[in-house]
Design a protein around this motif. Structure first.
Motif, PDB file in Angstrom:
ATOM      1  N   LEU A  61     -10.177 -11.132   7.317  1.00  0.00           N
ATOM      2  CA  LEU A  61      -9.869 -11.547   5.945  1.00  0.00           C
ATOM      3  C   LEU A  61      -8.459 -12.113   5.865  1.00  0.00           C
ATOM      4  N   LEU A  62      -7.522 -11.407   6.516  1.00  0.00           N
ATOM      5  CA  LEU A  62      -6.131 -11.857   6.425  1.00  0.00           C
ATOM      6  C   LEU A  62      -5.919 -13.188   7.138  1.00  0.00           C
ATOM      7  N   VAL A  85      -4.554 -11.769  -2.391  1.00  0.00           N
ATOM      8  CA  VAL A  85      -4.398 -10.597  -1.513  1.00  0.00           C
ATOM      9  C   VAL A  85      -3.016 -10.686  -0.862  1.00  0.00           C
ATOM     10  N   ARG A  86      -2.060  -9.965  -1.442  1.00  0.00           N
ATOM     11  CA  ARG A  86      -0.683 -10.040  -0.923  1.00  0.00           C
ATOM     12  C   ARG A  86      -0.557  -9.290   0.393  1.00  0.00           C
ATOM     13  N   ARG A 130      -4.664   0.194   2.107  1.00  0.00           N
ATOM     14  CA  ARG A 130      -3.632   0.021   1.104  1.00  0.00           C
ATOM     15  C   ARG A 130      -3.562  -1.483   0.841  1.00  0.00           C
ATOM     16  N   ALA A 131      -3.621  -1.846  -0.415  1.00  0.00           N
ATOM     17  CA  ALA A 131      -3.657  -3.274  -0.743  1.00  0.00           C
ATOM     18  C   ALA A 131      -2.685  -3.579  -1.856  1.00  0.00           C
ATOM     19  N   GLU A 132      -2.114  -4.774  -1.771  1.00  0.00           N
ATOM     20  CA  GLU A 132      -1.375  -5.258  -2.938  1.00  0.00           C
ATOM     21  C   GLU A 132      -2.092  -6.511  -3.420  1.00  0.00           C
ATOM     22  N   LEU A 133      -2.533  -6.460  -4.670  1.00  0.00           N
ATOM     23  CA  LEU A 133      -3.342  -7.543  -5.219  1.00  0.00           C
ATOM     24  C   LEU A 133      -2.607  -8.183  -6.391  1.00  0.00           C
ATOM     25  N   ALA A 134      -2.470  -9.492  -6.335  1.00  0.00           N
ATOM     26  CA  ALA A 134      -1.743 -10.201  -7.392  1.00  0.00           C
ATOM     27  C   ALA A 134      -2.570 -10.266  -8.671  1.00  0.00           C
ATOM     28  N   GLY A 182      -6.635 -12.067 -11.455  1.00  0.00           N
ATOM     29  CA  GLY A 182      -6.628 -10.740 -10.875  1.00  0.00           C
ATOM     30  C   GLY A 182      -7.811 -10.505  -9.957  1.00  0.00           C
ATOM     31  N   VAL A 183      -7.619  -9.614  -8.991  1.00  0.00           N
ATOM     32  CA  VAL A 183      -8.722  -9.215  -8.121  1.00  0.00           C
ATOM     33  C   VAL A 183      -8.955  -7.734  -8.332  1.00  0.00           C
TER      34      VAL A 183
END
Ligand code: SF4
Lengths: 261, 649
Positions: A149-150, A174-175, A197-201, A206-207
């Motif tokens: 994904l990344l 997806v930060r 662990r995710a950081e989502l903008a 939004g996600v």
């Protein structure tokens, strides 16, 4: 000018199955019970001036929810009386009292006064950090899917809005995304699972955690999602609307102050 | 006993409104099991949103949890999505407090407030893993009880419910608990279910259907008689004489998610003697017992402070008749019951200008709509049903409403009433049209909604002998109204599904043979029949046919004067003679006045039970013909001053 009280609170346990609107109603009742002088809107059907931040999807937990309460200025009270009345000598007492008036699972983590012209929570927050517990694939497979994904330049998802389908690229939102080892005994279920662990903008759009997990594969199941932080990004710096250690700091969140000036 | 929560939690991500299943309401008790208490599971057989606010269930919940020898939890009917998830995962019906299996409780007690939920009752017993028929249960199974207004004709559920409770539950619930506690004190192997049922039958107001023989000659019911001396020939309802002794609920539940009637509810009186002949609630809850005004005020004050609600509803069958209504409203609005801004709602408005004046005083905020229930379209019709509202009352109430800022008025009517002619049906459209005209004098675009329900004759009312209109006839009348209302701008017509009305009739006055019909409908998947998206007449028709019954034989035909009725062995306190003579009066369009302020008709409710009305005032309330006047002679005179040039005849 009216005073604004910013509150950070958590939503954990069974109560995660209530909706954003449900939580708003819980707060309205708790604020009435607290006797805080909440300002009301003008008009035929005056509502308490309470503003919530980003909606939390039903079923998700959070350690970082926010609301701003506009207080009615005390009418000819002595100046040393805090704007929330004299029943709560300080913000710590007020925070504890509010937690008491709220249902189990909703607790006040921090609160502070912010300038009334600070911009709204909804507008300010740029991203959220999440902890996700997923089931269905082995840890090694999960690592591989995350890498895929990344590495992908675009991640197309099919969305529906007003009955029309269109494709959207989820990748820019997806930060960060990585596996982590949870502390002992904190898992939602007994079966083997992976923790992300995710950081989502929040913008351009939004996600939701569920959407993220869906693109990891149809065999990956989201068992538990918990929002741990909401972030405001401004001039390269990143901070929270109110951090967890702001309980009782009456001067307020310095960053919010700074931005407003 | 183990909590089922770990198996329930994963199901909740995939269902609508998961907060229905988590409990956690403010005011809830999470009891600790294992102390030898009788464990009750109180069940409302409809969705959480509909069931949670039910005051009767909440009162019993508190009373039981206050007792050292009892504990109570609650549950509601899981919606269809949740039920199938539960069945697929092998999760039985569970309580919302401790998430325990329903089968772990000693008692499953249903609240029956509406007939169309009967298939849900079977479904919930089955979902609990308990045999749906009482005859199939052993001492290891919970005892299945039911209370609520529908138990005044319990025969359709007699095969599935072990014992029914008639009337007010406050006192009898403790007596039932005593019987159960005694039985549970014996060794499990020695427990005899038959002895338990006989013990329950010895409690006044408790009906144990399996102890009665039901006889038929051909298709005709000829008698329901005790099989054993332990069962009384007639079971008489329970009545608490003084509401002041029961200031419940003290801790009204505040749900975490949205429900109907989401506000503080305080019952100001029980019973009603207006004498509306179609109204079962008014007949079976006599006499009138008011709560002292001071207690009402203190319950409001404590309730608002505890819950944080900003709205209180004063509940009863006709709240404007509460002797202290004005003082109470003034106290709440004037801030005597707490310092926040509070609005009051009166769920049952009387139709007169005086009542609107009270409503105006209380509704600072939501002046969106007011509802009145004239019920009948002509004065003749309203005399037949004894709903003594003159046209003048209605027009002055509607005028007062529109002139006080309301823009929308809703009117409730019934069709399919005894002696009804087409002119009575069309009278509904005419009344509503005039109300629109009155509205135009005050606003540009006033709205009047005429909501029309099909009448279902109910047991223990003067109309219990009346043959219900067929679905086809109701549909024809609805069409008459549609045509009459269509040209009127600002008037909208709503109506209930006539087919659902027909099925409600089956459940209302059916005898024990209806049980097999209900079971067939349930087995065919017919749950949530009161929800229009789930209701399915064809399931009922097929079931009736399979059982050799018909809508005609159960509900469409007039009952014979000397016919045995399926509920004759049960008493709501009303003499059959009284009901019969009231029925004859109805057929002659003869009205009777409210016995609170006129001589007693000896209906039986007070006289036989040794109780009387408890009202704070012996003068009737002011205003309108429903108050002092009740001028029965002049009711059909149309008041000229309310009719505009266009509407004048
Ligand atoms: S017994 Fe008499 S006073 Fe009592 S409810 Fe009946 S008619 Fe009214």
């Amino acid at each position: 000018m009216a005073d604004r009280l910013r509150v950070r609170f958590g939503k954990v346990g069974k109560i995660r199955f209530t909706s954003h609107r449900d939580v708003a109603r819980m707060w309205e009742r708790a604020l009435r019970r607290s006797g805080l002088p909440v300002a009301r809107s003008q008009g035929f059907n005056p509502r308490p001036l309470v503003a919530f931040g980003l909606a939390l999807p039903t079923g998700c937990e959070s350690l970082a929810e926010y609301l701003d309460v506009t207080l009615a200025a005390p009418v000819d009270g002595p100046s040393e009386v805090p704007p929330w009345g004299d029943s709560y000598p300080d913000l710590v007492t007020l925070g504890l009292a509010l937690s008491e008036f709220l249902p189990e699972g909703i607790d006040v983590g921090a609160l502070a006064m912010v300038p009334s012209d600070a911009s709204s929570l909804q507008q300010e927050v740029t991203s959220c950090s999440w902890e996700l517990e997923v089931l269905g694939v082995t840890a090694a497979e999960l690592v591989r899917r995350v890498e895929l994904l990344l590495d992908a330049p675009t991640v197309s998802v099919r969305r529906e809005r007003k009955g029309r389908h269109f494709d959207d690229d989820l990748r820019p939102s997806v930060r960060s995304l990585a596996l982590f080892e949870p502390p002992e005994g904190s898992t939602a279920s007994g079966s083997p699972s992976g923790f992300l662990r995710a950081e989502l903008a929040t913008r351009p759009r939004g996600v939701r955690p569920r959407e993220l997990v869906e693109v990891l594969g149809t065999d990956v199941v989201l068992a538990r999602a918990r929002r741990t932080q909401q972030w405001i990004e401004c001039d390269g710096a990143r901070f929270e609307p109110l951090s967890a250690d702001d309980l009782g700091r009456a001067v307020g969140a310095p960053h919010a102050m700074g931005r407003a000036s | 006993m183990v909590s089922l929560w770990p198996s329930i939690e994963p199901l909740l991500d995939g269902v609508a409104k998961p907060a229905r299943y988590i409990g956690g309401e403010q005011g809830a008790t999470v009891p600790v099991h294992g102390g030898g208490q009788v464990a009750w599971l109180l069940i409302y057989p409809d969705t959480y949103e509909i069931g949670l606010p039910n005051q009767g269930l909440q009162i019993l919940y508190e009373l039981l949890n206050e007792r050292p020898d009892a504990l109570a939890e609650r549950t509601y009917a899981p919606w269809i999505d949740m039920e199938s998830a539960m069945r697929a995962a092998g999760v039985p019906l569970f309580s919302v407090e401790n998430h325990l299996a329903a089968g772990d409780f000693d008692v499953m007690a249903f609240n029956l407030s509406a007939e169309l939920v009967y298939t849900n009752v079977l479904n919930l017993i089955d979902l609990a893993g308990v045999p749906v028929r009482g005859a199939g249960r052993t001492s290891a199974h919970p005892v299945v009880l039911a209370g609520g207004h529908c138990t005044f004709n319990p025969e359709p559920l007699a095969d599935f419910v072990d014992a029914f409770v008639l009337g007010d539950g406050e006192e009898v619930v403790g007596e039932i608990n005593d019987v159960l506690a005694g039985w549970l004190a014996t060794e499990p192997e020695l427990r005899d279910r038959a002895a338990l049922l006989e013990g329950l039958a010895s409690v006044e107001g408790v009906y144990v259907p399996s102890l009665y023989r039901v006889d038929f000659e051909g298709q005709v019911l000829t008698g329901i008689t005790p099989r054993t001396p332990a069962a009384p020939p007639q079971v008489v309802k329970r009545t608490i004489s003084d509401l002041a002794e029961w200031p419940y609920p003290k801790n009204q539940l505040v749900p975490l998610t949205e429900v109907v009637h989401d506000r503080l509810n305080v019952e100001v009186f029980r019973g009603c003697t207006r004498g509306c002949r179609f109204c079962q609630a008014g007949m079976i809850t006599r006499p009138v017992r008011e709560r002292p005004a001071a207690q009402v005020r203190s319950m409001i004050r404590a309730g608002l402070e505890r819950t944080g609600y900003d709205e209180v509803a004063l509940t009863s069958l006709s709240t404007a008749d509460f002797s202290s209504i004005e003082d109470t409203v003034r106290a709440v609005v004037g801030g005597e019951c707490g310092d926040q801004q509070v609005s009051v709602s009166l769920p049952s408005l009387r139709v007169d200008a005086f009542t609107v004046a009270t409503a105006t005083q209380i509704a600072h905020a939501r002046r969106t709509g007011l509802t009145f229930a004239p019920e009948g379209g002509t004065w003749r019709m309203r005399r037949v049903i004894n709903k003594l509202i003159t046209e003048e009352d209605l027009y002055s109430a509607v005028d007062a409403a529109f002139s006080n800022g309301w823009r929308r008025v809703k009117l409730y009517f019934l069709i399919g009433l005894p002696t009804e002619r087409d002119e009575d049906v069309l009278g509904i459209a005419e009344l509503a049209r005039r109300c629109v005209e009155i509205g135009r004098r005050h606003h540009r675009g006033p709205t009047v909604v005429a909501s029309v329900g099909g009448f279902v004759p109910k047991p223990h009312t003067p109309f219990q002998w009346f043959g219900q209109d067929t679905a086809a006839e109701l549909r024809r009348k609805v069409n008459l109204l549609k045509d009459a209302c269509r040209p009127v701008r600002g008037l909208s017509l709503r109506w209930h599904d006539p087919e659902a009305t027909a099925v409600e009739g089956l459940a209302s006055r059916g005898d024990r043979r209806m049980g097999a019909v209900i079971e067939r409908v349930w087995r065919a998947g017919g749950t949530f029949q009161e929800w229009s998206e789930c209701f399915d007449l064809s399931k009922w028709e097929a079931a009736l046919e399979a059982e050799g019954l018909s809508l005609e034989s159960v509900t469409y035909r007039d009952r014979e004067p000397d016919e045995v009725l399926a509920w004759d062995h049960l008493s709501a306190g009303l003499h059959r003679d009284f009901l019969w003579s009231d029925w004859q009066d109805a057929l002659a369009a003869v009205a009777v006045e409210d016995c609170r302020w006129t001589p007693c008709y000896d209906c039986g409710a007070c006289t036989d039970a040794g109780i009387e009305h408890v009202v704070a005032s012996n003068v009737p309330p002011a205003g309108g013909s429903q108050g002092t006047g009740q001028d029965l002679a002049t009711g059909d005179r149309v008041p000229v001053r309310f009719v505009t040039a266009a509407g004048a005849r």
